[in-house]
Design an enzyme around this catalytic site. Structure first.
Site, PDB file in Angstrom:
ATOM      1  N   SER A 118      -7.278  70.822 -66.928  1.00 47.71           N
ATOM      2  CA  SER A 118      -6.988  71.706 -65.507  1.00 47.71           C
ATOM      3  C   SER A 118      -7.734  72.742 -65.310  1.00 47.71           C
ATOM      4  O   SER A 118      -7.562  73.727 -64.250  1.00 47.71           O
ATOM      5  CB  SER A 118      -5.479  72.045 -65.575  1.00 47.71           C
ATOM      6  OG  SER A 118      -4.975  72.636 -66.518  1.00 47.71           O
ATOM      7  N   HIS A 139      -8.817  65.350 -62.980  1.00 42.29           N
ATOM      8  CA  HIS A 139      -7.809  66.305 -62.935  1.00 42.29           C
ATOM      9  C   HIS A 139      -6.655  65.551 -62.071  1.00 42.29           C
ATOM     10  O   HIS A 139      -6.613  65.860 -60.610  1.00 42.29           O
ATOM     11  CB  HIS A 139      -8.050  67.653 -62.689  1.00 42.29           C
ATOM     12  CG  HIS A 139      -6.967  68.646 -62.480  1.00 42.29           C
ATOM     13  ND1 HIS A 139      -6.825  69.773 -61.705  1.00 42.29           N
ATOM     14  CD2 HIS A 139      -5.750  68.643 -63.263  1.00 42.29           C
ATOM     15  CE1 HIS A 139      -5.498  70.186 -61.926  1.00 42.29           C
ATOM     16  NE2 HIS A 139      -4.926  69.668 -62.941  1.00 42.29           N
ATOM     17  N   GLU A 151      -8.616  65.697 -58.528  1.00 42.61           N
ATOM     18  CA  GLU A 151      -9.661  66.461 -58.465  1.00 42.61           C
ATOM     19  C   GLU A 151     -10.856  65.760 -59.476  1.00 42.61           C
ATOM     20  O   GLU A 151     -10.580  65.666 -60.624  1.00 42.61           O
ATOM     21  CB  GLU A 151      -9.561  67.758 -59.122  1.00 42.61           C
ATOM     22  CG  GLU A 151      -9.104  68.783 -58.144  1.00 42.61           C
ATOM     23  CD  GLU A 151      -8.746  70.308 -58.377  1.00 42.61           C
ATOM     24  OE1 GLU A 151      -9.278  71.185 -57.900  1.00 42.61           O
ATOM     25  OE2 GLU A 151      -8.542  70.592 -59.610  1.00 42.61           O
ATOM     26  N   ASN A 189      -5.948  74.809 -59.349  1.00 40.01           N
ATOM     27  CA  ASN A 189      -5.529  75.908 -60.385  1.00 40.01           C
ATOM     28  C   ASN A 189      -6.032  77.437 -59.814  1.00 40.01           C
ATOM     29  O   ASN A 189      -5.403  78.209 -60.234  1.00 40.01           O
ATOM     30  CB  ASN A 189      -5.646  75.676 -61.454  1.00 40.01           C
ATOM     31  CG  ASN A 189      -4.519  74.821 -62.214  1.00 40.01           C
ATOM     32  OD1 ASN A 189      -3.453  74.737 -61.710  1.00 40.01           O
ATOM     33  ND2 ASN A 189      -4.870  73.667 -62.853  1.00 40.01           N
TER      34      ASN A 189
END
Length: 296
Positions: A118, A139, A151, A189
């Site tokens: 992540s 991800h 992702e 993130n």
């Protein structure tokens, strides 16, 4: 591409295995911890049963999905004859580098190596292999069977061909792939973690309490879950790890984790998985209620 290996049977790993198996892929689910592996299979089974109850799949679909999954406690045995390996182990750089070195030595030359990290650099992970063009980030979002975003992170050397293959593959899983570049935290993130960290800072500074902060964000910003509750669900240790990666990568103080978050992790208060974080999950029913609320 029909033969997939997933390394790690935890929350993300079993979810990834579930999605691939449900879409007709043969999946080798690998975890060196036998108990974790059994728990992962149990979680997949329960999630499939929930889908049957909701009439999203049939009992035959459930059986087929489970039959598509084989379990292994050996990475070297589990990745034989696979065309794609998705690593979903603990978010720890040294561990991931060790796994990718092993994969590079064990897998066929044509095998694509993906990581569900992540936040950790795909380029750095790829550098320990002899096939950096075939290393990519996938991800997935938690919970994997429900969340549609993936992702797709291409490292500095990831080839166009591999990127296109993984983009198309993600679409066959019913996901929406979004290609992003390899910078700390990627997109999801890089935006989410500072918000969670600021929420913790707001609590730390005594501006408002836990439930008040979460209520403001749920009712005022239409968030399905408050940021402190979400941090508990993700795992406070995971949040801290991601923030540290971004802080180290950017050297920008805005990514520095709040002291309260650091202290809570050091005290073993990791959120839902430890039974206590910003909320108390000591009673099993409380934990289940939070999970069900998020999964609705």
């Amino acid at each position: 591409m029909k033969n997939i290996a997933v390394i790690g049977a935890g929350t993300m790993g079993n979810g990834i295995a579930h999605v691939f198996a449900q879409n007709g892929f043969k999946v080798n689910l690998i975890d060196i911890n036998k108990d974790a592996l059994e728990k992962g299979i149990q979680t997949i089974t329960k999630n499939l049963e929930r889908m049957v109850v909701k009439d999203k799949i049939t009992n035959a679909d459930k059986k087929t999905t489970l039959n598509n999954i084989s379990s292994y406690t050996s990475i070297k045995e589990g990745v034989v004859n696979t065309e794609l390996v998705v690593e979903a182990a603990t978010e720890n750089l040294d561990l991931k580098l060790k796994i990718f070195k092993m994969l590079d030595e064990t897998c066929a030359a044509s095998t694509i190596l993906a990581t569900n990290t992540s936040s950790i650099s795909i380029t750095q992970i790829a550098a320990v292999t002899s096939r950096p063009k075939q290393v990519i980030g996938m991800h997935f979002m938690n919970p994997v069977p429900i969340m549609t975003l993936v992702e797709i992170i291409r490292g500095y050397n990831t080839s166009d061909a591999v990127t296109n293959t993984i983009m198309k593959l993600s679409t066959t899983l019913g996901k929406t792939p979004v290609e992003v570049h390899d910078y700390p935290g990627f997109v999801a993130n890089r935006i989410l973690m500072p918000m969670l960290n600021e929420s913790i800072e707001t609590l730390y500074n005594g501006v408002a309490g836990v439930s008040e902060i979460d209520t403001v964000m749920k009712l005022g910003m239409a968030h399905p879950m408050g940021p402190l509750q979400l941090a508990d669900f993700i795992g406070l240790d995971v949040c801290l790890s991601i923030l540290n990666v971004m802080y180290d990568g950017f050297k920008n103080p805005k990514y520095a984790p709040c002291p309260l978050l650091v202290n809570m992790v050091n005290a073993g208060k990791l959120g839902l998985k430890s039974g206590e974080g910003f909320y108390d999950y000591s009673e099993t029913r409380k934990a289940e209620r939070v999970s069900k609320q998020f999964l609705k």
